[in-house]
Design an enzyme around this catalytic site. Sequence first.
Site, PDB file in Angstrom:
ATOM      1  N   LYS A   8       4.906 -44.978  89.880  1.00  0.00           N
ATOM      2  CA  LYS A   8       4.014 -44.634  88.763  1.00  0.00           C
ATOM      3  C   LYS A   8       3.541 -43.193  88.169  1.00  0.00           C
ATOM      4  CE  LYS A   8      -0.683 -43.487  89.361  1.00  0.00           C
ATOM      5  NZ  LYS A   8      -0.816 -41.461  88.650  1.00  0.00           N
ATOM      6  N   ASP A  38      17.843 -35.597  92.933  1.00  0.00           N
ATOM      7  CA  ASP A  38      18.627 -35.027  92.131  1.00  0.00           C
ATOM      8  C   ASP A  38      19.172 -33.830  92.873  1.00  0.00           C
ATOM      9  OD1 ASP A  38      17.252 -36.573  89.992  1.00  0.00           O
ATOM     10  OD2 ASP A  38      15.687 -35.308  89.637  1.00  0.00           O
ATOM     11  N   SER A  52       3.713 -42.203  93.274  1.00  0.00           N
ATOM     12  CA  SER A  52       3.818 -40.702  92.786  1.00  0.00           C
ATOM     13  C   SER A  52       4.060 -39.930  93.645  1.00  0.00           C
ATOM     14  CB  SER A  52       1.818 -41.317  93.300  1.00  0.00           C
ATOM     15  OG  SER A  52       1.164 -39.622  91.836  1.00  0.00           O
TER      16      SER A  52
END
Length: 692
Positions: free
Chosen positions: A491, A477, A466
Amino acid sequence: MTLIVAARHAAMCLLLLAWSVVALAGPTPTDDQRQAAVEVAEALQYGSYAEVDLDDEWSKRAFKRFLDVLDPQRAFLLQRDIDNFADLETSLDDAVKSGDLERVYAFYSRYQDRVEAREQWLVDRVDQGLDYRYDSSDRLATDRSNDSWPGSEEELDELWNKRLENAALTLSLSDQSPDEIKKTLHDRYANQLNRVRQTNAEDVLVLLMSAVTGTVDPHTEYLSPQQGESFDIQMRLSLEGIGALLQNDGEYVKVSSLVPGGPADKSGVLQPADRIVAVGQGESGEMTNVVGMRLDDVVDLIRGAKGSTVRLEIIPAKAVDVTRTHTIKIVRDTVKLEDQAAHSKVETIQRGGETHKIGVITVPAFYVDFDAWQAGKKDYRSTTRDVAKEITKLKAQNIEGIVLDLRNDGGGALQEANSMIGLFIDRGPTVQVRDAQGRINLYGDTDAGVAYEGPLAVLVNRLSASASEIFAGAIQDYGRGLIIGSRTFGKGTVQTLSDLSHGQIKLTRAKFYRISGESTQHRGVEPDILYPSLLDPDEIGESSLDNALPWDRVRPVQYRLYGQPWKYLEALQDRHDKRIADDPDFVYLEKQAQLSKRLREQQTSISLNKEQRQREMDAQESEQLALENQRRRALGQKQLDSWAEAREQDDDTGKGEDEAADSDSAEPIDRAELQETSQILLDYAQLKSGSS
């Protein structure tokens, strides 16, 4: 009508009347439960992220799931029971939408009759005396979930004879005498029979709604009033228990994760994917068998007053023989915010006669003291604030890089994931959240400046979930640092809890997406440098859950790059491979993961021959022992004489009450991963600076 025909007609009427009395004797739905079903149906159709059409096609899936919920191992119901209620295949949708649940409850009554009869059969068989010789060539299948339904009582008798023989054999291999075996099994089945007889209408609704909501995704869930109260307690972290999150796994209850800083986490004797067989109260209380017991009943048994002891008989996650159990003890306690606080240490690395220092910040959870924050207090506790303080401490010690250890961090407050990313980037987007209508909200860091801009690595594992995945994905990224470890949980969905007239519903309403546009759902975050894992992704992780929402992507957003770690990955991987080629802990980790996978794939059945079973267990444990002793020899440690000795040492050397998970007393594999991550980060820092 002749006298004979009249007599037959009267007898048939009596039989029908008798069956009606039996059916009516079972649980029947209340008005509150009917209304709850209607509201759940409306919530699924109009509030879920996934598109849900409660039609005949859905009804077939829901009915199949209801069968899996009731009888996952095809051990109670007969094919004719399924046939007699086959109309539910296409009418279950109408029953739920209208609240007309009588037919569903009647089916449950049929199931309960079967279970009661079977448990009574087991009690009677045990009381008659067990005369097993354990010398046959029979084997018992370990998983019947994909088998066809038995066609007769005789077929079920054959299955349960094997199951009973296996239960007795398992106790015999644990050195119980015949009299002890008889008493243990009598008490086990008598207790199970007593629990079945206590089933009420609310229990039936919970089972039905579990099947209904489980067709949508694994995190959509109906909570009865009692379950809702337990959920609220858990969310307040004031629950007195062991700090373990549990889930159903067929007939077993399995540990899905441990609450950071909780008693189970601190003790080190319980691990994710361990299965619980029995629960005992205190140091010597009788063990209650919980195989086949409802999840909330198991939770109630484990929960208890602070300072009290609970004993758990478990099948360890590493075990390949599900009959090989052992018992652990945990002292119950409350989980406090301080137990989950971020903390730091310094790893030292010797290279070329020089000492290098890498800072390590362990982040057990993404937390915030909501009450203090909402009250406007300036000194409220949060993950971001605590990590910022640890960064300041580490920078004062002239570290050459920072490792953020997010292993086992199951997530928490989304706002903390966003703000913690802001400690390492100078403003920018962090995560995209897409709702059911396709609208995307963009979250990000709006504060100028960074707390740390040096070399960075994020260490993750299968239990990083999560908010941890949002953080790791954003760092990857942005090119801000390296992601190292094993693939994360996966998740990537958002749930909300809504009140119903009777109970509550937890609905999946949105999905997370990285700023690159990729979802974290199902696939998780793929590390730049991958470590082997002892956690089987088929057992733990989003991809292991039924009906998990799929991975997909949305359009990326604009963001700046802070670096290009991928330029150095080939060199980093090469250095890493050379280092771990002879590293005892990494060699062990790789080989143990391969061995466990191979043994699990091979073990589709277990022998009911005592000598053969013992040989099979000895062979498996011999392989595991050889691996462990190979590691110990390389480290110059004392070798073990048996695998049982290894288990005993695992229990005896669990973390102490005040010991952190990343301390020098942590598991050797955990320490090895942390030290190697520090080595990789130092390589990265030197490659970037051109110093090596």
